[in-house]
Motif scaffolding. Structure first.
Motif, short mmCIF file in Angstrom:
data_model
loop_
_atom_site.label_atom_id
_atom_site.label_comp_id
_atom_site.label_asym_id
_atom_site.label_seq_id
_atom_site.Cartn_x
_atom_site.Cartn_y
_atom_site.Cartn_z
N CYS A 31 0.82 -1.21 0.00
CA CYS A 31 0.00 0.00 0.00
C CYS A 31 0.85 1.26 0.00
CB CYS A 31 -0.94 -0.01 1.21
SG CYS A 31 -2.17 -1.33 1.12
N LYS A 32 1.97 1.24 0.69
CA LYS A 32 2.83 2.42 0.71
C LYS A 32 3.44 2.69 -0.66
CE LYS A 32 4.05 2.24 5.63
NZ LYS A 32 5.10 1.93 6.63
N VAL A 33 3.67 1.62 -1.40
CA VAL A 33 4.17 1.79 -2.77
C VAL A 33 3.03 2.19 -3.71
CG1 VAL A 33 5.14 0.60 -4.76
CG2 VAL A 33 6.12 0.23 -2.50
N CYS A 49 -3.97 5.82 10.42
CA CYS A 49 -3.18 7.01 10.04
C CYS A 49 -2.93 7.05 8.53
CB CYS A 49 -1.85 7.01 10.80
SG CYS A 49 -2.02 7.37 12.56
N PHE A 50 -2.67 5.88 7.95
CA PHE A 50 -2.42 5.81 6.51
C PHE A 50 -3.67 6.23 5.74
CE2 PHE A 50 -2.34 3.73 2.41
CZ PHE A 50 -1.03 3.88 1.99
N LEU A 51 -4.82 5.66 6.10
CA LEU A 51 -6.06 5.97 5.39
C LEU A 51 -6.47 7.43 5.57
CD1 LEU A 51 -8.13 2.73 6.18
CD2 LEU A 51 -7.08 3.37 4.01
N VAL A 103 -4.96 1.77 -9.11
CA VAL A 103 -4.04 1.19 -8.13
C VAL A 103 -4.29 1.79 -6.75
CG1 VAL A 103 -1.62 1.00 -7.44
CG2 VAL A 103 -2.27 0.64 -9.83
N ARG A 104 -4.44 3.11 -6.68
CA ARG A 104 -4.64 3.77 -5.39
C ARG A 104 -5.95 3.34 -4.74
NH1 ARG A 104 -3.26 8.47 -8.36
NH2 ARG A 104 -5.04 9.70 -7.57
N VAL A 105 -6.99 3.20 -5.55
CA VAL A 105 -8.26 2.71 -5.02
C VAL A 105 -8.11 1.30 -4.48
CG1 VAL A 105 -10.58 1.96 -5.70
CG2 VAL A 105 -9.76 4.22 -6.37
N ASN A 106 -7.39 0.46 -5.22
CA ASN A 106 -7.21 -0.94 -4.79
C ASN A 106 -6.48 -1.04 -3.46
OD1 ASN A 106 -8.52 -2.09 -7.00
ND2 ASN A 106 -6.65 -2.30 -8.20
N VAL A 107 -5.38 -0.30 -3.31
CA VAL A 107 -4.59 -0.46 -2.08
C VAL A 107 -5.35 0.10 -0.88
CG1 VAL A 107 -2.39 -0.48 -3.31
CG2 VAL A 107 -3.27 1.69 -2.44
N VAL A 108 -6.11 1.16 -1.09
CA VAL A 108 -6.93 1.69 0.00
C VAL A 108 -8.00 0.68 0.41
CG1 VAL A 108 -8.70 3.43 0.48
CG2 VAL A 108 -6.52 4.14 -0.46
N SER A 109 -8.63 0.06 -0.59
CA SER A 109 -9.64 -0.96 -0.29
C SER A 109 -9.03 -2.16 0.42
CB SER A 109 -10.31 -1.40 -1.59
OG SER A 109 -11.27 -2.40 -1.36
N ILE A 110 -7.83 -2.57 -0.02
CA ILE A 110 -7.15 -3.70 0.63
C ILE A 110 -6.92 -3.41 2.11
CG2 ILE A 110 -4.89 -4.83 0.78
CD1 ILE A 110 -4.85 -4.81 -2.30
N LEU A 111 -6.50 -2.19 2.42
CA LEU A 111 -6.30 -1.84 3.83
C LEU A 111 -7.61 -1.82 4.59
CD1 LEU A 111 -3.58 0.92 4.29
CD2 LEU A 111 -3.48 -1.51 4.80
#
Length: 680
Positions: free
Chosen positions: A544-546, A585-587, A555-563
């Motif tokens: 997600c950080k990458v 904090c990340f979200l 990609v950004r939507v996917n990693v946010v959803s994964i978290l």
């Protein structure tokens, strides 16, 4: 994810041959040197020359010139399309073919704007006329003197192939061209070309590409598909496979038949879907990497033998010439004639490359059509007959199309029976296998040869398409059809290994979007079924950080959803406070700083999921000061929707954002009660 439109595969461009090569190469050099009035003006002027050979060379030069994007505006300004169009009906067959080749390159390299401009400048009128003339010419048993001069190729078929490619390129980019295709009855013409698949697979493949394009979302054209037309497709679908190009042909025709699903008789639907998926299964069964390795080995052996043969014959020629000189009977011209004859007998040097490329394209097409099948709308269990087993998938040969008279029947929708067909044809297993990274030996072979190097991109594209296909299958099928919980855990480990075995995965945007989409769907399914996840929160945070720095919104939507998925699972467990704080904090950082409202909305949704319930989540939300941050952001979010929403986002996206805005208000109220309870 939405429906994935099948993407076209751009074949190697038309390349001028014969005496025109030097002039075409000179054109490229002139363009690079920046001579504004050089080749374009000269070639266009020569299109009107009385000599057919000069006109042909001018067309060939333009075919090379249009592949250089800086030349396109100048060609448009000089009205190149209107000046090339009449040459499609030139008295010389060679000029017709070369003019069609130039227009093929122009339509392929110019993109949507150029194709629209070509239609606006009425290129479809001479193009359709040429297609009709070729169709009539193929019916004639008489061969012209030009045809007799070259016994190894049929010039009418060659012209038709170039013309069909122009038609395909333009129809893919222009809805007006598709309307003209419908109105002018082009379907009957191209189906006549398709019938020649036993003797000219290149022409048949070009037609199949075109048909797959024009039949997509084109209900008007579907009315033209009567029983005769469907039987032509059936015969191509069931043709024997004698080369990889026939595999590609069958795959493209299968994709076309899927586009015709709304007119297939209800009693034949099950058999046809089985036949389509059986073809895709067979295509995906072949190892792409092994094929590339074997084809390159075959090419190397063939070229070695050809070189040795030519050396032997050249040596024999030399001996003959010594003898001839002594006898003073045979002129020197004999050597040149004999050498040309030997070269003509040698096979084309790209035969194996074309075979490998055909297989890779077939596999990519199969994966893309499967995604579209999985994304069919409005599934209904009532619209299907009982599906036969995959072992009987070719039973539709007997009567599937014979009783179809063009009657428009109820839509063919994805349902439980298609789920079963996907499983029977082992599609999930075959797709899973295609997600593996390309074989390093195949990559090395392609890297060491410039003509084979483009296959590396094709191999990587197949992996990405397989990952996107996997995402669709995981989202659609019951876990039993996917092999149960153990299979999903194995799949998660596989995806994790794929991801972290590539240290520079952040540089590969297509791969990152594909694998993050697959992971998102997989983790969502596992969470819904309470299946323990195999990837650690630390691994997911690395992804997600990458991913959050990717230019791709997907990609950004996917990693946010994964978290969000991971956090909602961890919120129900003990001892996860610190991890939840990190996720929160990340979200929160994404929600308040990302430039895209779509990503912001997804990040807020993820926060709602993670901190919706659970003692660990409640403590974490208080410690990261979630409430105060969201209260401060709430008016900013409303303002961003009001200022940016109407111009940049679709109505569907705005509807989702409005729901997020309403949920944010409710979530803030909920967090106020949580904070009061924990701090009192």
């Amino acid at each position: 994810m939405g429906k994935s439109r099948t993407k076209r595969f751009r074949r190697p461009q038309f390349s001028p041959t014969g005496n025109c090569q030097a002039e075409a190469a000179a054109a490229a050099n002139h363009t690079e040197d920046g001579e504004d009035d050089g080749p374009a003006a000269e070639f266009l002027e020569k299109l009107q020359h009385p000599s057919a050979e000069v006109r042909e060379c001018a067309c060939a030069g333009l075919a090379r010139l249009v592949q250089q994007r800086p030349a396109l505006p100048d060609l448009a300004r000089r009205d190149a399309v209107r000046r090339l169009g009449p040459l499609l009906l030139d008295s010389s067959l060679s000029v017709r073919e070369t003019a069609a080749g130039a227009l093929r390159n122009l339509s392929a390299c110019g993109g949507f704007e150029v194709c629209d401009d070509m239609v606006a400048k009425d290129i479809m009128t001479p193009l359709v006329a040429l297609l009709r003339e070729c169709s009539t010419g193929l019916d004639s048993n008489e061969m012209s003197s030009q045809q007799k001069a070259d016994k190894n190729r049929n010039p009418i078929e060659s012209i038709a192939n170039e013309a069909v490619n122009v038609l395909w390129n333009i129809c893919e980019c222009s809805s007006r061209a598709v309307s003209i295709f419908n109105k002018e009855g082009c379907l009957e013409i191209v189906l006549k070309y398709l019938r020649r698949f036993p003797t000219n697979v290149d022409l048949a493949v070009s037609v199949a590409y075109c048909l797959q394009t024009v039949t997509e979302d084109n209900p008007e054209l579907l009315k033209s598909f009567d029983g005769t037309a469907l039987r032509v497709l059936e015969s191509a679908l069931l043709c024997p496979v004698t080369s990889m190009e026939y595999i590609l042909l069958k795959t493209l025709v299968a994709g076309t038949i899927w586009n015709l699903k709304d007119i297939i008789p209800s009693k034949s639907q099950a058999e046809i879907i089985n036949a389509i998926l059986k073809i895709f299964s067979d295509v995906l069964e072949v190892s792409a990497s092994d094929t590339v390795i074997q084809m390159k080995k075959t090419e190397t052996q063939r070229l070695k033998i050809a070189s040795e043969t030519e050396d032997i014959l050249a040596s024999a020629n030399a001996d003959d010439l010594v003898e001839d000189d002594e006898m003073e009977e045979i002129p020197h011209k004999r050597k040149l004639r004999r050498k040309t004859f030997i070269s003509d007998l040698l096979p084309s040097t790209d035969k194996e490359l074309r075979e490998a490329l055909a297989l890779l394209t077939a596999q990519q097409t199969a994966l893309e059509v499967i995604v579209n099948m999985c994304c069919s709308e409005d599934p209904s269990d009532d619209e299907w007959e009982e599906l036969s087993s995959s072992d009987e998938s070719e039973a539709f040969m007997e009567n599937s199309f014979s009783e179809c008279s063009g009657q428009l029947l109820s839509p063919l929708c994805l349902s439980h029976e298609i789920h079963t067909a996907l499983t029977n044809c082992l599609i999930p297993k075959k797709v899973f296998e295609k997600t593996a990274s390309p074989d390093s030996v195949a990559i090395d072979i392609c890297s060491s040869n410039s003509t084979w190097k483009p296959l590396i991109r094709k191999l990587n594209t197949i992996q990405c398409r397989a990952l996107m296909c996997l995402q669709s299958l995981v989202s659609l099928l019951d876990i039993d059809h996917l092999g149960g919980a153990p299979a999903l855990q194995t799949l998660a480990q596989h995806l994790s290994q794929l991801l972290f075995s590539q240290p520079d995965f952040a540089k590969h945007a297509d791969f990152l979007e594909a694998i993050s989409s697959a992971l998102r769907a997989l983790l969502q399914t596992m969470a819904a079924k309470n299946i323990p996840q195999c990837m650690t929160p630390e691994q997911l945070m690395t992804l997600c950080k990458v991913g959050i720095h990717s230019r791709s919104i997907g990609v950004r939507v996917n990693v946010v959803s994964i978290l969000g998925i991971t956090g909602s699972v961890l919120a129900k467990e003990d001892g996860t406070l610190e991890t939840l704080k990190t996720i929160g904090c990340f979200l929160l950082d994404v929600a308040t700083k990302d430039p895209s409202l779509v990503v912001i909305g997804e990040a807020l949704d993820a926060l709602f999921d993670v901190f919706a319930d659970g003692p660990e989540a409640e403590k974490a939300s208080v410690q990261i000061k979630l409430l105060s941050a969201l209260k401060e952001f709430q008016p900013v979010f409303k303002m961003k929707i009001r200022k940016e929403g109407r111009g940049k986002y679709s109505p569907d996206q705005l509807c989702v954002l409005d729901n997020v805005k309403m949920n944010l208000r409710r979530f803030v109220a909920y967090q106020e009660t949580v904070e009061k309870r924990l701090t009192s």
